[in-house]
Design an enzyme around this catalytic site. Structure first.
Site, mmCIF file in Angstrom:
data_model
loop_
_atom_site.group_PDB
_atom_site.id
_atom_site.type_symbol
_atom_site.label_atom_id
_atom_site.label_comp_id
_atom_site.label_asym_id
_atom_site.label_seq_id
_atom_site.Cartn_x
_atom_site.Cartn_y
_atom_site.Cartn_z
ATOM 1 N N ASP A 78 0.836 -1.199 0.000
ATOM 2 C CA ASP A 78 0.000 0.000 0.000
ATOM 3 C C ASP A 78 0.870 1.247 0.000
ATOM 4 O O ASP A 78 2.025 1.226 0.457
ATOM 5 C CB ASP A 78 -0.960 -0.002 1.191
ATOM 6 N N GLU A 137 -0.034 -0.777 5.816
ATOM 7 C CA GLU A 137 1.010 -0.226 6.673
ATOM 8 C C GLU A 137 0.903 1.284 6.754
ATOM 9 O O GLU A 137 1.143 1.873 7.805
ATOM 10 C CB GLU A 137 2.398 -0.620 6.155
#
Length: 379
Positions: A78, A137
């Site tokens: 991400d 994250e």
């Protein structure tokens, strides 16, 4: 498995960048990674965890081998939202000169590409490798690495050593690795009052002076002076809110938010309790809400830290600083599983528009990771 030519980290990084994956990430970017790992002999498992607003989040666990030493590599696919002002599209990888541009080039699709390319050059029977990859994250981190850790426990996946590919280098690739991180706690303070007309203060109760006194006392706190491995802990006021559009109204509530980054001399729950007690001395009816994102941790000096530092030195000629600076990472969760070191690309452009990685750095990082894999599995 038939032998394969080592993968090109630049080509893989381009493919990962081209798959938009703003946190929380799912779908196409994981397809790209899986398609690179399966031909290398990795057994890939993917699962979704969580629901809106913090999810759904996709996670990937890939394991190759089942004997010998086990080296786990952790990272995230991400990325933060790209924002405006890019020279070209944030998810349109572009090479200009010796730079590869695109969101995630540094943080941290480039590092993932380098590790997969490094693994492609190491025989599958050298030992056990795993990739622990999340799509959560950069966000709340509620449904990412912690969900992966639960899945690993069920599956019996237990690395002997862990490497996280966060962009730790500062001025040159190899000048810094991370052996720990400070902890983080966010605290919300809400001081109630009683609204009323400013001309009749005796009929109201202004909460703002109480909040000001609270924040003045907090600002005067010195938590510690740091130590040999950590910088001093610090408390920062990150938001003030009254929400009062009128000039002649005493507001009913005043709110503030704190962020505390703390070293291993502190504990998150103790800091939250200290702030709560201070707030209640000034405003007994105030509410205090704390969220601990992670505790401070460090990997003690030893063979694993030395091995990673030695690989960096042999490829780059640099002796990396063994640091605990910076923000949080998913190492704050993973460190309970095995000795952990973070090392990756230069972080100068991470989270910025026109994020870019130097192509020579991608190749050098691949060489470092390959050396780490070979030496780690041979221990």
């Amino acid at each position: 498995m038939a032998s394969l030519s080592p993968l090109d980290p630049v080509a893989l990084a381009q493919s990962l960048i081209a798959a938009p994956s703003v946190t929380p990430a799912t779908g196409a970017v994981f397809d790209v990674l899986e398609s690179a790992l399966v031909p290398l002999g990795f057994a890939v498992e993917r699962f979704i965890d969580g629901e809106a607003p913090d999810g759904p989040v996709e996670n990937l666990l890939a394991v190759r081998g089942g004997s010998g030493k086990h080296l786990g590599f952790a990272g995230h696919l991400d990325v933060v939202p790209p924002g405006e002002g890019w020279t070209t599209g944030a998810f349109e990888p572009r090479i200009h000169g010796e730079l590869l541009y695109g969101r995630g080039a540094v943080d941290m699709k480039g590092s993932i590409a380098a590790f997969v390319a490094a693994a492609s050059a190491v025989p599958a029977d050298a030992g056990t490798l795993s990739l622990i990859i999340t799509g959560d994250e950069e966000g709340p981190a509620e449904h990412g690495t912690r969900a992966l850790m639960r899945h690993m426990e069920v599956r019996g996946v237990t690395p002997d050593m862990l490497l996280v590919g966060e962009p730790t280098s500062v001025n040159r690739l190899g000048d810094m690795l991370k052996i720990g991180r400070r902890g983080s706690v966010n605290i919300w303070i809400s001081v109630p009052g009683k609204e009323g007309h400013v001309a009749y203060p005796h009929l109201a109760d202004n909460p703002i002076p109480r909040l000001i006194r609270i924040l003045a006392r907090i600002d005067a706190i010195t938590l510690d002076h740091g130590n040999a491995l950590f910088q001093p802990s610090n408390i920062e006021v990150t938001n003030l809110h009254v929400g009062n559009p009128a000039t002649n109204v005493i507001p009913p509530v005043a709110e503030a938010r704190l962020s505390i980054r703390f070293n291993d001399e502190q504990r998150g729950e103790n800091l939250a309790a200290m702030i709560t007690a201070l707030v209640q001395e000034e405003a007994p009816d105030a509410t205090v809400t704390a969220k601990i994102s992670g505790e401070a941790f460090r990997t003690r000096p030893g063979p694993w830290v030395d091995l990673v530092a030695g690989a960096i030195r042999d490829v780059t000629g640099l002796e990396p600083d063994r640091s605990t600076t910076g923000g949080t990472s998913d190492a704050r969760f993973l460190h309970v599983l095995a000795p952990i070191v973070e090392f990756g690309l230069c972080n100068a452009t991470m989270h910025k528009r026109d994020e870019a990685v130097a192509i020579p750095d991608l190749h050098a990082l691949t060489a470092i990771y390959r050396t780490v894999i070979e030496r780690g599995l041979a221990k």
